[in-house]
Design a protein around this motif. Structure first.
Motif, PDB file in Angstrom:
ATOM      1  N   ARG B 449       8.999  14.280  -3.613  1.00  0.00           N
ATOM      2  CA  ARG B 449       9.275  14.247  -2.197  1.00  0.00           C
ATOM      3  C   ARG B 449       8.034  14.308  -1.306  1.00  0.00           C
ATOM      4  O   ARG B 449       7.943  13.615  -0.305  1.00  0.00           O
ATOM      5  CB  ARG B 449      10.177  15.421  -1.857  1.00  0.00           C
ATOM      6  CG  ARG B 449      11.030  15.165  -0.655  1.00  0.00           C
ATOM      7  CD  ARG B 449      11.841  16.400  -0.355  1.00  0.00           C
ATOM      8  NE  ARG B 449      13.250  16.116  -0.514  1.00  0.00           N
ATOM      9  CZ  ARG B 449      14.209  16.834   0.055  1.00  0.00           C
ATOM     10  NH1 ARG B 449      13.911  17.883   0.783  1.00  0.00           N
ATOM     11  NH2 ARG B 449      15.461  16.502  -0.112  1.00  0.00           N
ATOM     12  N   ASP B 450       7.061  15.138  -1.666  1.00  0.00           N
ATOM     13  CA  ASP B 450       5.941  15.337  -0.737  1.00  0.00           C
ATOM     14  C   ASP B 450       4.773  14.386  -1.006  1.00  0.00           C
ATOM     15  O   ASP B 450       3.718  14.500  -0.421  1.00  0.00           O
ATOM     16  CB  ASP B 450       5.462  16.793  -0.802  1.00  0.00           C
ATOM     17  CG  ASP B 450       5.201  17.220  -2.236  1.00  0.00           C
ATOM     18  OD1 ASP B 450       5.380  16.372  -3.137  1.00  0.00           O
ATOM     19  OD2 ASP B 450       4.826  18.386  -2.466  1.00  0.00           O
ATOM     20  N   GLN B 451       5.000  13.414  -1.901  1.00  0.00           N
ATOM     21  CA  GLN B 451       3.898  12.515  -2.237  1.00  0.00           C
ATOM     22  C   GLN B 451       3.859  11.347  -1.250  1.00  0.00           C
ATOM     23  O   GLN B 451       4.860  10.654  -1.081  1.00  0.00           O
ATOM     24  CB  GLN B 451       4.139  11.973  -3.646  1.00  0.00           C
ATOM     25  CG  GLN B 451       2.882  11.801  -4.419  1.00  0.00           C
ATOM     26  CD  GLN B 451       3.204  11.287  -5.804  1.00  0.00           C
ATOM     27  OE1 GLN B 451       4.210  11.649  -6.410  1.00  0.00           O
ATOM     28  NE2 GLN B 451       2.355  10.425  -6.290  1.00  0.00           N
ATOM     29  N   PRO B 452       2.713  11.113  -0.568  1.00  0.00           N
ATOM     30  CA  PRO B 452       2.664   9.993   0.380  1.00  0.00           C
ATOM     31  C   PRO B 452       2.630   8.640  -0.331  1.00  0.00           C
ATOM     32  O   PRO B 452       2.198   8.539  -1.480  1.00  0.00           O
ATOM     33  CB  PRO B 452       1.373  10.232   1.162  1.00  0.00           C
ATOM     34  CG  PRO B 452       0.553  11.134   0.316  1.00  0.00           C
ATOM     35  CD  PRO B 452       1.460  11.882  -0.598  1.00  0.00           C
ATOM     36  N   TYR B 453       3.094   7.623   0.381  1.00  0.00           N
ATOM     37  CA  TYR B 453       3.166   6.267  -0.172  1.00  0.00           C
ATOM     38  C   TYR B 453       1.833   5.554  -0.044  1.00  0.00           C
ATOM     39  O   TYR B 453       1.243   5.501   1.034  1.00  0.00           O
ATOM     40  CB  TYR B 453       4.238   5.477   0.586  1.00  0.00           C
ATOM     41  CG  TYR B 453       4.193   3.992   0.353  1.00  0.00           C
ATOM     42  CD1 TYR B 453       4.606   3.451  -0.863  1.00  0.00           C
ATOM     43  CD2 TYR B 453       3.746   3.113   1.341  1.00  0.00           C
ATOM     44  CE1 TYR B 453       4.563   2.080  -1.083  1.00  0.00           C
ATOM     45  CE2 TYR B 453       3.708   1.735   1.127  1.00  0.00           C
ATOM     46  CZ  TYR B 453       4.118   1.233  -0.083  1.00  0.00           C
ATOM     47  OH  TYR B 453       4.078  -0.120  -0.304  1.00  0.00           O
ATOM     48  N   ALA B 454       1.356   5.008  -1.170  1.00  0.00           N
ATOM     49  CA  ALA B 454       0.170   4.149  -1.132  1.00  0.00           C
ATOM     50  C   ALA B 454       0.591   2.770  -1.605  1.00  0.00           C
ATOM     51  O   ALA B 454       1.181   2.642  -2.671  1.00  0.00           O
ATOM     52  CB  ALA B 454      -0.923   4.701  -2.034  1.00  0.00           C
ATOM     53  N   PRO B 455       0.339   1.725  -0.807  1.00  0.00           N
ATOM     54  CA  PRO B 455       0.768   0.395  -1.223  1.00  0.00           C
ATOM     55  C   PRO B 455       0.045  -0.069  -2.474  1.00  0.00           C
ATOM     56  O   PRO B 455      -1.047   0.410  -2.779  1.00  0.00           O
ATOM     57  CB  PRO B 455       0.402  -0.492  -0.027  1.00  0.00           C
ATOM     58  CG  PRO B 455      -0.590   0.273   0.758  1.00  0.00           C
ATOM     59  CD  PRO B 455      -0.372   1.726   0.472  1.00  0.00           C
ATOM     60  N   ALA B 456       0.686  -0.983  -3.186  1.00  0.00           N
ATOM     61  CA  ALA B 456       0.042  -1.574  -4.353  1.00  0.00           C
ATOM     62  C   ALA B 456      -1.129  -2.421  -3.878  1.00  0.00           C
ATOM     63  O   ALA B 456      -1.124  -2.946  -2.774  1.00  0.00           O
ATOM     64  CB  ALA B 456       1.050  -2.437  -5.097  1.00  0.00           C
ATOM     65  N   GLU B 457      -2.149  -2.550  -4.725  1.00  0.00           N
ATOM     66  CA  GLU B 457      -3.277  -3.410  -4.377  1.00  0.00           C
ATOM     67  C   GLU B 457      -2.845  -4.867  -4.461  1.00  0.00           C
ATOM     68  O   GLU B 457      -2.205  -5.280  -5.415  1.00  0.00           O
ATOM     69  CB  GLU B 457      -4.424  -3.135  -5.348  1.00  0.00           C
ATOM     70  CG  GLU B 457      -5.693  -3.854  -4.977  1.00  0.00           C
ATOM     71  CD  GLU B 457      -6.867  -3.436  -5.850  1.00  0.00           C
ATOM     72  OE1 GLU B 457      -6.991  -2.233  -6.145  1.00  0.00           O
ATOM     73  OE2 GLU B 457      -7.633  -4.325  -6.222  1.00  0.00           O
ATOM     74  N   ARG B 458      -3.132  -5.614  -3.411  1.00  0.00           N
ATOM     75  CA  ARG B 458      -2.811  -7.045  -3.418  1.00  0.00           C
ATOM     76  C   ARG B 458      -4.112  -7.805  -3.356  1.00  0.00           C
ATOM     77  O   ARG B 458      -4.886  -7.626  -2.430  1.00  0.00           O
ATOM     78  CB  ARG B 458      -1.953  -7.398  -2.197  1.00  0.00           C
ATOM     79  CG  ARG B 458      -0.720  -6.552  -2.096  1.00  0.00           C
ATOM     80  CD  ARG B 458       0.111  -6.843  -0.857  1.00  0.00           C
ATOM     81  NE  ARG B 458       1.221  -5.909  -0.834  1.00  0.00           N
ATOM     82  CZ  ARG B 458       1.321  -4.877  -0.007  1.00  0.00           C
ATOM     83  NH1 ARG B 458       0.403  -4.667   0.905  1.00  0.00           N
ATOM     84  NH2 ARG B 458       2.345  -4.053  -0.074  1.00  0.00           N
ATOM     85  N   LEU B 459      -4.319  -8.657  -4.347  1.00  0.00           N
ATOM     86  CA  LEU B 459      -5.608  -9.339  -4.381  1.00  0.00           C
ATOM     87  C   LEU B 459      -5.710 -10.377  -3.296  1.00  0.00           C
ATOM     88  O   LEU B 459      -6.783 -10.698  -2.814  1.00  0.00           O
ATOM     89  CB  LEU B 459      -5.821  -9.979  -5.750  1.00  0.00           C
ATOM     90  CG  LEU B 459      -6.103  -8.935  -6.838  1.00  0.00           C
ATOM     91  CD1 LEU B 459      -6.254  -9.588  -8.189  1.00  0.00           C
ATOM     92  CD2 LEU B 459      -7.336  -8.107  -6.492  1.00  0.00           C
ATOM     93  N   ILE B 460      -4.571 -10.907  -2.873  1.00  0.00           N
ATOM     94  CA  ILE B 460      -4.573 -11.938  -1.840  1.00  0.00           C
ATOM     95  C   ILE B 460      -3.677 -11.457  -0.700  1.00  0.00           C
ATOM     96  O   ILE B 460      -2.502 -11.212  -0.897  1.00  0.00           O
ATOM     97  CB  ILE B 460      -4.093 -13.275  -2.422  1.00  0.00           C
ATOM     98  CG1 ILE B 460      -5.118 -13.767  -3.443  1.00  0.00           C
ATOM     99  CG2 ILE B 460      -3.882 -14.289  -1.327  1.00  0.00           C
ATOM    100  CD1 ILE B 460      -4.898 -15.145  -3.953  1.00  0.00           C
TER     101      ILE B 460
END
Ligand code: FAD
Ligand code: FES
Lengths: 84, 480
Positions: B449-460
């Motif tokens: 629950r308390d973990q913030p969202y980090a987007p996946a790395e997108r190369l493009i």
């Protein structure tokens, strides 16, 4: 009045509007269907991040209607399932 | 080939415009690149310059005097040739290159044509902003359901009101300007459903009191909403939408308990032809992640770029300002942009360059606005029990049509613990948008629950044609 065509039908636009803005101004909010569920899609995010608004412009698919500036005489085709 | 350039700024929103203007005033040669047709970003989104008479939108804006001053500064430097302003240019990737950076863009000024453009500079400033955060609900993929920001961009950028009867929902102060703008342009805003409790703001008196301008802004929106009789329902959410004739026709709203669970017996059906939803914003980190800069918890459930008090990332020569460092509004973005440019001027200091302005006042402004943004984030959290309004067949990933049921079984049966594993198992996040729309929601469904969202790395960062790719690898002309 400036116009482009959508599946052959002329659609007027104001200078500076995107294809999506002109479509929405004419009352259309959907112009595509999804590949699996055949669900209608059109504009969602308005800023180029969701890819719901894809159209084909002058024969090139995968164009985001919310980003492409309308130009007189452009030929837009819609309705294909996910381009590609 | 043109003279060497000192700085590339990607993003011409409030942060990028302010950064470019300060850097230019300090004597640097700058390229300012934006995918949009006019400078301004989201907050100051405008039709292209030549179309402003045909599509007047100035009445929808705030803080236009700052915008006009920045535009004037940029134009003056464009005339001297020290600013290269590249509009309609989408940056698709950036890379380290010796002591500096290479920025790969495509010019889409005559879309669908694409022309590859490669820029190089010793310093890179990324000011790519943010996008609306979405939480799915049954019917959220019906035509006529848009992001709140999408409604605003149609208004500010194209002068288009997307519908006649509009319901807005989600959380955060941003719902109010959208409601006010729609109402001012003649739409009937039948309800604004704010999930947070109004008393939540009162837990942060210091941050609020130190920002009187925000009070004034809030009061202005409240006045507009009262004038147009727009009801704002707090502790209420849109929990479903129904369609008719290929378009949304009604929403179901419900009062929420303290956890955000719909309270039995409070459900209402409201007819609407258009719905706008937004749950705050997600920083746009596409260009920063592949360069390897560190992230930090932004305090609103998302990760943002980690910066020092001069907007330097952990990668030397790489700076970032505005919502990429955490969402906090246009005034903060402007201050951070200026501060970032002062750091670039300091770090590139060469004999003969004019001295830089003392940034202490700007630092104080940033600290004050950041404190306000944190208070806002705490007052407008994602309701923890929001998944209660999902049905098993609610689409979560719009692109690949992955349902809530499929995501839940990836977690329960196959022990997926983050959105990357869910993607492998279900294809959620694998479609055109690369998880931008579903990522935060999938994250909430499977992570602690308390973990913030980090987007996946997108190369493009934006899909490009093979032709444009080939041109970038072997430029047909010198880098500009
Ligand atoms: C759709 C939307 C509408 C909004 N409307 C309002 C509003 O009306 N009022 C309000 O108070 N706040 C609004 N916001 C909040 C807004 O994020 C901030 O207030 C403010 O605009 C942030 O400034 P910024 O400079 O950090 O980023 P932005 O203003 O978002 O500017 C970022 C710029 O970077 C460009 N960009 C991003 N990626 C690339 C790339 N790969 N290549 C080239 N260019 C790129 C974008 O085109 C954009 O112009 C909105 C947010 C969104 C997402
Ligand atoms: S509407 Fe989201 S990409 Fe165009």
């Amino acid at each position: 009045m400036n116009a482009f065509t959508v599946d052959g039908e002329p659609l007027p636009f104001l200078p500076g509007q995107t294809l999506a803005a002109a479509l929405v101004a004419s009352g259309r909010v959907a112009w595509r269907t999804t590949r699996d569920g055949r669900r209608p899609r059109g504009i969602f995010c308005g800023i180029g991040v969701c890819y719901d608004c894809l159209v084909t412009v002058d024969g090139t698919g995968g164009q985001r209607a919310c980003l492409v500036q309308a130009r007189a005489g452009m030929a837009v085709t819609t309705g294909e399932a996910d381009d590609e | 080939m043109s003279e060497p350039r000192d700085l590339v700024v990607v993003g011409a929103g409030p942060a990028g415009m302010a950064a470019a203007a300060t850097a230019l005033d300090g004597g640097l040669r700058v390229a300012l690149v934006d995918s949009g047709a006019a400078p301004g970003g989201q907050f100051w989104r405008h039709p292209p310059l030549l179309a402003r008479e045909a599509v007047p939108t100035a009445d929808l804006h705030h803080g236009l005097s700052t915008y006009r001053a920045l535009c004037a500064t940029l134009s003056a430097h464009e005339r001297t040739g020290r600013l290269t302003l590249l509009l309609n240019h989408h940056v698709w990737t950036t890379a380290r290159d010796g002591d500096g950076f290479t920025v790969h863009a495509v010019d889409r000024g005559r879309a669908p044509e694409e022309r590859a453009v490669v820029l190089r500079a010793p310093a890179l400033l990324v000011a790519t902003g943010a996008y609306d955060r979405q939480l799915p609900f049954p019917g959220w993929d019906l035509p006529g359901v848009l992001t709140a920001g999408g409604l605003q961009s149609l208004l500010k950028g194209g002068g288009v009101v997307a519908g006649r009867r509009v319901v807005l929902g989600g959380t955060g102060p941003f719902l109010l300007p959208v409601a006010a703008a729609l109402a001012a342009r003649g739409a009937k805003v039948v309800a604004v459903c704010e999930a947070a409790a109004p008393s939540a703001w009162l837990h942060h008196p210091a941050a609020l009191l130190r920002n009187p301008a925000k009070w004034a802004e809030g009061a202005r929106y409240a006045g507009t909403l009262a004038r147009h009789r727009v009801p704002v329902r707090t502790r209420t959410a849109i929990v479903g939408a129904e369609g008719a004739g290929g378009r949304v026709a009604a929403v179901r709203t419900a009062a929420l308990d303290a956890d955000g669970r719909p309270l039995a017996g409070t459900e209402r059906r409201i007819e609407a032809d258009t719905v706008g939803v937004g749950w705050g914003f997600v920083p746009q980190l596409d260009l920063l992640l592949p360069l390897g800069c560190d992230l930090a918890d932004a305090g609103d459930g998302t990760m943002a770029a980690a910066v020092d008090d001069g907007q330097r990332t952990t990668v030397p020569g790489l700076y970032t300002a505005g919502e990429t460092c955490g969402v906090g509004g246009a005034a903060l973005a402007v201050s951070e942009g200026r501060l970032a440019a002062v750091s670039v001027l300091t770090d590139l200091a060469a004999p003969g360059r004019p001295g830089t302005r003392r940034p202490a006042a700007e630092r104080r402004a940033v600290a004050r606005h950041r404190a306000f943004a944190r208070a806002m984030a705490q007052a407008h959290p994602l309701p923890p029990a929001w998944p209660a309004w999902l049905t098993d067949d609610t689409p979560v990933c719009r692109c690949e049509e992955v349902t809530a049921g499929a995501v839940r079984s990836a977690r329960a049966d196959e022990a997926a613990a983050d959105h990357r594993q869910v993607k492998q198992l279900t294809r959620a996040g694998m479609g055109w948008c690369q998880g931008r729309m579903c990522g935060p929601a999938v994250h909430c469904l499977v992570s602690a629950r308390d973990q913030p969202y980090a987007p996946a790395e997108r190369l493009i960062a934006t899909p490009v044609t093979l032709g444009a790719l080939a041109d970038s690898v072997e430029p047909t002309s010198d880098p500009i």
